[in-house]
Motif scaffolding. Structure first.
Motif, short mmCIF file in Angstrom:
data_model
loop_
_atom_site.label_atom_id
_atom_site.label_comp_id
_atom_site.label_asym_id
_atom_site.label_seq_id
_atom_site.Cartn_x
_atom_site.Cartn_y
_atom_site.Cartn_z
N ASN A 295 -9.70 7.98 9.75
CA ASN A 295 -9.01 7.54 10.97
C ASN A 295 -8.66 6.07 10.92
O ASN A 295 -7.71 5.64 11.55
CB ASN A 295 -9.86 7.81 12.22
N ASN A 296 -9.46 5.29 10.21
CA ASN A 296 -9.22 3.85 10.12
C ASN A 296 -8.46 3.45 8.86
O ASN A 296 -8.39 2.28 8.53
CB ASN A 296 -10.54 3.09 10.21
N LEU A 297 -7.95 4.44 8.14
CA LEU A 297 -7.20 4.17 6.93
C LEU A 297 -5.75 4.63 7.11
O LEU A 297 -5.47 5.57 7.84
CB LEU A 297 -7.81 4.91 5.73
N ILE A 298 -4.86 3.95 6.43
CA ILE A 298 -3.44 4.29 6.46
C ILE A 298 -3.20 5.43 5.47
O ILE A 298 -3.67 5.38 4.33
CB ILE A 298 -2.59 3.08 6.02
N LYS A 299 -2.46 6.41 5.91
CA LYS A 299 -2.02 7.46 4.99
C LYS A 299 -0.75 6.94 4.32
O LYS A 299 0.24 6.65 4.99
CB LYS A 299 -1.73 8.75 5.76
N VAL A 300 -0.79 6.80 3.00
CA VAL A 300 0.34 6.27 2.25
C VAL A 300 0.99 7.41 1.48
O VAL A 300 0.33 8.09 0.69
CB VAL A 300 -0.10 5.15 1.27
N GLN A 301 2.28 7.60 1.73
CA GLN A 301 3.06 8.63 1.05
C GLN A 301 4.11 7.93 0.20
O GLN A 301 4.89 7.12 0.73
CB GLN A 301 3.73 9.56 2.05
N ILE A 302 4.13 8.24 -1.09
CA ILE A 302 5.06 7.59 -2.02
C ILE A 302 5.94 8.65 -2.69
O ILE A 302 5.43 9.64 -3.22
CB ILE A 302 4.32 6.78 -3.09
N VAL A 303 7.25 8.39 -2.65
CA VAL A 303 8.22 9.26 -3.31
C VAL A 303 9.14 8.37 -4.14
O VAL A 303 9.58 7.33 -3.68
CB VAL A 303 9.06 10.05 -2.27
N SER A 304 9.40 8.79 -5.37
CA SER A 304 10.40 8.12 -6.20
C SER A 304 11.35 9.19 -6.71
O SER A 304 11.15 10.38 -6.44
CB SER A 304 9.75 7.38 -7.38
N HIS B 213 8.64 2.66 5.51
CA HIS B 213 8.66 3.06 6.92
C HIS B 213 7.23 3.31 7.36
O HIS B 213 6.54 4.17 6.81
CB HIS B 213 9.49 4.34 7.09
N PHE B 214 6.77 2.52 8.33
CA PHE B 214 5.44 2.73 8.89
C PHE B 214 5.59 3.40 10.24
O PHE B 214 6.34 2.93 11.10
CB PHE B 214 4.65 1.43 9.04
N ILE B 215 4.87 4.52 10.42
CA ILE B 215 4.91 5.29 11.67
C ILE B 215 3.57 5.09 12.36
O ILE B 215 2.54 5.58 11.91
CB ILE B 215 5.17 6.78 11.38
N GLN B 216 3.60 4.34 13.45
CA GLN B 216 2.35 3.96 14.13
C GLN B 216 1.62 5.18 14.69
O GLN B 216 0.40 5.27 14.57
CB GLN B 216 2.65 2.96 15.25
N SER B 217 2.34 6.10 15.30
CA SER B 217 1.69 7.24 15.97
C SER B 217 0.85 8.10 15.02
O SER B 217 -0.14 8.69 15.44
CB SER B 217 2.72 8.11 16.68
N THR B 218 1.22 8.15 13.75
CA THR B 218 0.46 8.94 12.77
C THR B 218 -0.28 8.07 11.75
O THR B 218 -0.93 8.60 10.86
CB THR B 218 1.39 9.91 12.01
N ASN B 219 -0.16 6.73 11.91
CA ASN B 219 -0.80 5.79 11.00
C ASN B 219 -0.42 6.10 9.54
O ASN B 219 -1.26 6.12 8.66
CB ASN B 219 -2.32 5.81 11.18
N THR B 220 0.89 6.35 9.35
CA THR B 220 1.41 6.76 8.04
C THR B 220 2.45 5.77 7.55
O THR B 220 3.34 5.38 8.29
CB THR B 220 2.06 8.16 8.14
N CYS B 221 2.32 5.39 6.29
CA CYS B 221 3.31 4.53 5.65
C CYS B 221 4.02 5.33 4.58
O CYS B 221 3.38 5.85 3.66
CB CYS B 221 2.62 3.31 5.04
N ARG B 222 5.33 5.44 4.71
CA ARG B 222 6.14 6.16 3.73
C ARG B 222 6.91 5.15 2.89
O ARG B 222 7.60 4.29 3.42
CB ARG B 222 7.11 7.11 4.41
N LEU B 223 6.80 5.28 1.59
CA LEU B 223 7.53 4.44 0.65
C LEU B 223 8.45 5.33 -0.16
O LEU B 223 7.99 6.25 -0.85
CB LEU B 223 6.55 3.72 -0.28
N ILE B 224 9.73 5.08 -0.05
CA ILE B 224 10.73 5.80 -0.84
C ILE B 224 11.27 4.77 -1.82
O ILE B 224 12.00 3.86 -1.43
CB ILE B 224 11.84 6.39 0.06
N LEU B 225 10.85 4.91 -3.08
CA LEU B 225 11.07 3.85 -4.07
C LEU B 225 12.00 4.28 -5.20
O LEU B 225 11.97 5.44 -5.62
CB LEU B 225 9.73 3.41 -4.65
N ASN B 226 12.79 3.34 -5.68
CA ASN B 226 13.65 3.60 -6.84
C ASN B 226 12.80 3.85 -8.08
O ASN B 226 13.14 4.68 -8.92
CB ASN B 226 14.60 2.44 -7.07
#
Length: 142
Positions: A6-15, A74-87
């Motif tokens: 709950n106190n950690l960010i969920k990090v999603q990475i897509v390339s 893109h950081f989404i506060q409501s779900t504490n999720t950070c999405r990284l769409i990277l080249n």
């Protein structure tokens, strides 16, 4: 009852190569077109353009560093999720110094030639990515 995640960010990475498994992190730091961004749990909503730079993902006792080739954060506060769409994204272990040096030299050769504007822009980007990979490997390789 709160769980540890709950106190950690969920990090999603897509390339363009693949979608990576989700990571849970205490923070992440990356350079954007508006400056360095340090994302902590429940950061405000954020959308930005990632520069060719270093991505640092921190957990309790470890830091992982990656060479990234630009993209979107893109950081989404409501779900504490950070999405990284990277080249592109390369861990320290994945960075091949010989290949990065070769890409650097090839890009410099194009820039010294009478290449078209499009070829020059592509070479500039390749040069930036190669230099970034070499810098990340040199700075964080253990």
């Amino acid at each position: 009852m709160q769980t540890k995640t709950n106190n950690l960010i969920k990090v999603q990475i897509v390339s363009h190569k693949k979608k990576y498994p989700d990571i849970f992190a205490s923070s992440l730091i990356v350079e954007t077109t508006t400056g360095e961004v340090n994302i902590l749990p429940y950061h405000i909503e954020y959308l930005g353009e990632v520069k060719i730079s270093t991505l640092t993902i921190k957990n309790e006792n470890e830091e992982n560093h990656y060479a990234v080739g630009g993209g979107i954060i893109h950081f989404i506060q409501s779900t504490n999720t950070c999405r990284l769409i990277l080249n592109s994204i390369y861990s320290i272990e994945e960075i091949d110094i010989a290949l990065a040096e070769k890409e650097k030299e090839e890009a410099l050769a194009v820039l010294k030639s009478s290449a078209s504007l499009i070829e020059r822009k592509s070479a500039e980007r390749s040069l930036q990515k190669a230099i970034n990979s070499l810098n990340v490997k040199g700075k964080y390789n253990k």
